[in-house]
Design a protein around this motif. Structure first.
Motif, PDB file in Angstrom:
ATOM      1  N   ALA A  68       0.827  -1.192   0.000  1.00 32.38           N
ATOM      2  CA  ALA A  68       0.000   0.000   0.000  1.00 32.38           C
ATOM      3  C   ALA A  68       0.870   1.255   0.000  1.00 32.38           C
ATOM      4  N   ALA A  69       0.222   2.369  -0.276  1.00 31.05           N
ATOM      5  CA  ALA A  69       0.920   3.645  -0.247  1.00 31.05           C
ATOM      6  C   ALA A  69       1.392   3.913   1.172  1.00 31.05           C
ATOM      7  N   PRO A  70       2.459   4.741   1.325  1.00 28.45           N
ATOM      8  CA  PRO A  70       3.059   4.929   2.638  1.00 28.45           C
ATOM      9  C   PRO A  70       2.076   5.457   3.678  1.00 28.45           C
ATOM     10  N   GLU A  71       1.111   6.272   3.254  1.00 29.25           N
ATOM     11  CA  GLU A  71       0.220   6.862   4.255  1.00 29.25           C
ATOM     12  C   GLU A  71      -0.884   5.913   4.708  1.00 29.25           C
ATOM     13  N   VAL A  72      -0.926   4.762   4.100  1.00 28.65           N
ATOM     14  CA  VAL A  72      -1.964   3.802   4.474  1.00 28.65           C
ATOM     15  C   VAL A  72      -1.538   3.071   5.748  1.00 28.65           C
ATOM     16  N   THR A  73      -2.436   3.055   6.712  1.00 26.30           N
ATOM     17  CA  THR A  73      -2.129   2.472   8.020  1.00 26.30           C
ATOM     18  C   THR A  73      -2.619   1.028   8.075  1.00 26.30           C
ATOM     19  N   PRO A  74      -1.757   0.116   8.502  1.00 27.27           N
ATOM     20  CA  PRO A  74      -2.198  -1.281   8.582  1.00 27.27           C
ATOM     21  C   PRO A  74      -3.170  -1.504   9.745  1.00 27.27           C
ATOM     22  N   VAL A  75      -4.182  -2.290   9.467  1.00 29.76           N
ATOM     23  CA  VAL A  75      -5.164  -2.661  10.491  1.00 29.76           C
ATOM     24  C   VAL A  75      -5.128  -4.179  10.633  1.00 29.76           C
ATOM     25  N   GLY A  82      -1.683  10.464  17.650  1.00 29.60           N
ATOM     26  CA  GLY A  82      -0.758   9.895  16.685  1.00 29.60           C
ATOM     27  C   GLY A  82      -0.762   8.385  16.812  1.00 29.60           C
ATOM     28  N   PHE A  83      -0.816   7.716  15.713  1.00 29.25           N
ATOM     29  CA  PHE A  83      -0.715   6.248  15.753  1.00 29.25           C
ATOM     30  C   PHE A  83      -0.191   5.779  14.408  1.00 29.25           C
ATOM     31  N   ALA A  84       0.466   4.636  14.451  1.00 26.65           N
ATOM     32  CA  ALA A  84       1.071   4.105  13.231  1.00 26.65           C
ATOM     33  C   ALA A  84       0.399   2.822  12.764  1.00 26.65           C
ATOM     34  N   ARG A  85      -0.450   2.269  13.596  1.00 29.20           N
ATOM     35  CA  ARG A  85      -1.108   1.009  13.263  1.00 29.20           C
ATOM     36  C   ARG A  85      -2.385   0.890  14.086  1.00 29.20           C
ATOM     37  N   VAL A  86      -3.257   0.040  13.639  1.00 24.61           N
ATOM     38  CA  VAL A  86      -4.515  -0.176  14.358  1.00 24.61           C
ATOM     39  C   VAL A  86      -4.680  -1.674  14.601  1.00 24.61           C
ATOM     40  N   LEU A  87      -5.175  -1.971  15.782  1.00 20.76           N
ATOM     41  CA  LEU A  87      -5.443  -3.356  16.134  1.00 20.76           C
ATOM     42  C   LEU A  87      -6.917  -3.461  16.538  1.00 20.76           C
ATOM     43  N   ILE A  88      -7.612  -4.398  15.947  1.00 19.13           N
ATOM     44  CA  ILE A  88      -9.005  -4.619  16.333  1.00 19.13           C
ATOM     45  C   ILE A  88      -9.082  -5.938  17.081  1.00 19.13           C
ATOM     46  N   GLU A  89      -9.590  -5.883  18.296  1.00 23.59           N
ATOM     47  CA  GLU A  89      -9.840  -7.109  19.043  1.00 23.59           C
ATOM     48  C   GLU A  89     -11.318  -7.429  18.897  1.00 23.59           C
ATOM     49  N   THR A  90     -11.625  -8.548  18.308  1.00 23.40           N
ATOM     50  CA  THR A  90     -13.034  -8.913  18.142  1.00 23.40           C
ATOM     51  C   THR A  90     -13.560  -9.539  19.431  1.00 23.40           C
TER      52      THR A  90
END
Lengths: 88, 331
Positions: B9-16, B100-108
């Protein structure tokens, strides 16, 4: 595709659609019978590859994909999902 | 192999990344450990709790990291729009300089089906501009996992959809070989890890492509079948096949991923990846990862007749090739 292969594919589809029924080969087609409906599938020449016949209608369909969709509707199964492509 | 998602992905896209697993499998413990690691301080966490009073967020040690909570119910039922709204709010607040954050984590939640979460990430245009799927991690309790997988279809779906499976509580009891076999039967392409799990793996490129020697396996009503083809597949046939699988398999199609040698683009395999009826845009690799150029697609389904995907593909390919031949095109 042989009649045997088509029959196997249609039997798989009945399972997927949750429809109890049978698929029987006869001289020039396949009979699909359920408690509520009967359809006959016959081969057609190009450009119409297939015909699907119900007691009230004979309909040409151009491909196996279209045949499965038409048969699904003719047997009264729930409509299927549409393919959706996510955003890039 | 990272085929799409954060790696491409493009650099500004944040991984989830999505952490799933049945009730009590250790999701909160894992995330808590992650957040105590200074390397992962800039992680936004979305906790999906089932029930009106959330507990998990209290159990996750919070520091300077962003921590959010969803309490409106199970993500698989009605909260997809909440998830989209939460992600977009995160983006807005980051752009405003509030967080500010560099990544996202979803806990189901332990009962959630991860598929709707992936659908939201794959199909919402605004979300797709800012976020991309990192990886789906399923946790399985080493002691109770086998029984859980046997009894609960939600647990089987969680494993079937995962990019990685992590065995938890292995300090209490070693994972039996039968549990590993059950996991592999549900998802032959996901590596199974245990013990000292490296948090970086949560954000590594997710999609694991099938090996050519992958074989059909099943656990309960979930079955993984492999479609292998030596001959290239015409692009039109591939499109029609995916449409027909979506139409006729629908929710039964838990996950599908594969590499396909497309007749019109020889030598540049197409990466296909779908969850139920929703597919990611086809990605094209520059070359095959090995000398084995056979198309291989793993179909993980619930109640899909074993030979249906292959039979359907054969029927469609035959028709398309016939059509191409009749029009004087090379089949």
């Amino acid at each position: 595709m042989t009649d045997a292969e088509l029959r196997s594919l249609l039997l798989d589809c009945l399972k997927l659609w949750g429809v109890a029924g049978s698929v029987t080969a006869f001289a020039d087609g396949l009979l699909i019978a359920t408690a509520a409906a009967r359809c006959v599938v016959r081969r057609g020449g190009a450009p119409t590859r297939w015909f699907i016949e119900t007691p009230v209608r004979r309909r040409p369909v151009p491909s196996i994909v279209a045949l499965l969709s038409a048969l699904r509707r003719a047997l009264g199964a729930d409509g299927g999902a549409r393919l959706r492509i996510g955003g890039a | 192999m990272a085929a799409r998602g954060c790696a491409s992905a493009a650099p500004e896209v944040t991984p989830v990344s999505v952490v799933t697993g049945f009730l009590g499998s250790g999701k909160t413990t894992l995330i808590g450990r992650l957040l105590r690691d200074p390397r992962y301080a800039k992680t936004a966490v979305i906790v999906n709790e089932f029930g009106e009073i959330g507990l998990d967020h209290d159990l996750i040690a919070s520091g300077d990291e962003t921590l959010l909570q969803l309490t409106t119910g199970c993500l698989c039922c009605a909260v997809r729009s909440d998830l989209v709204a939460t992600l977009l709010d995160l983006r807005r607040r980051r752009e405003a300089g509030e967080i500010g954050f560099a990544r996202v984590l979803i806990e189901t939640s332990g009962l959630a089906d991860p598929a709707p979460i992936l659908h939201a990430l794959m199909t919402d245009t605004a979300v797709g501009e800012a976020f991309a799927i990192g990886a789906v991690i399923a946790l399985v309790d080493a002691r109770l996992g086998e029984r859980t997988l046997g009894r609960h279809p939600e647990a089987r779906r969680q494993v079937a959809l995962a990019d990685r499976v992590v065995l938890t509580k292995t300090d209490l009891a070693p994972a039996p070989a039968s549990l590993r076999a059950a996991i592999t039967a549900l998802n032959a392409t996901a590596p199974v890890e245990h013990g000292a799990f490296e948090p970086a793996a949560l954000f590594a490129g997710g999609l694991r492509l099938p090996r050519a020697d992958a074989v059909a396996q099943h656990t309960g009503d979930v079955e993984a079948t492999v479609v292998l083809r030596a001959a290239p597949v015409p692009a039109a046939a591939l499109t029609l096949w995916l449409q027909a699988l979506a139409e006729h398999c629908g929710e039964r199609l838990l996950r599908m991923k594969g590499l396909v040698e497309v007749a019109e683009a020889l030598g540049r395999p197409a990466v296909i990846h779908g969850v139920q009826h929703v597919f990611a845009p086809v990605d094209w690799l520059e070359r095959w990862p090995s000398d084995d150029r056979r198309s291989r697609i793993v179909v993980i389904g619930q109640g899909i007749p074993r030979h249906f995907p292959a039979r359907l593909l054969d029927a469609i390919v035959a028709e398309v090739q016939e059509e191409m031949t009749s029009e004087g095109l090379p089949a």
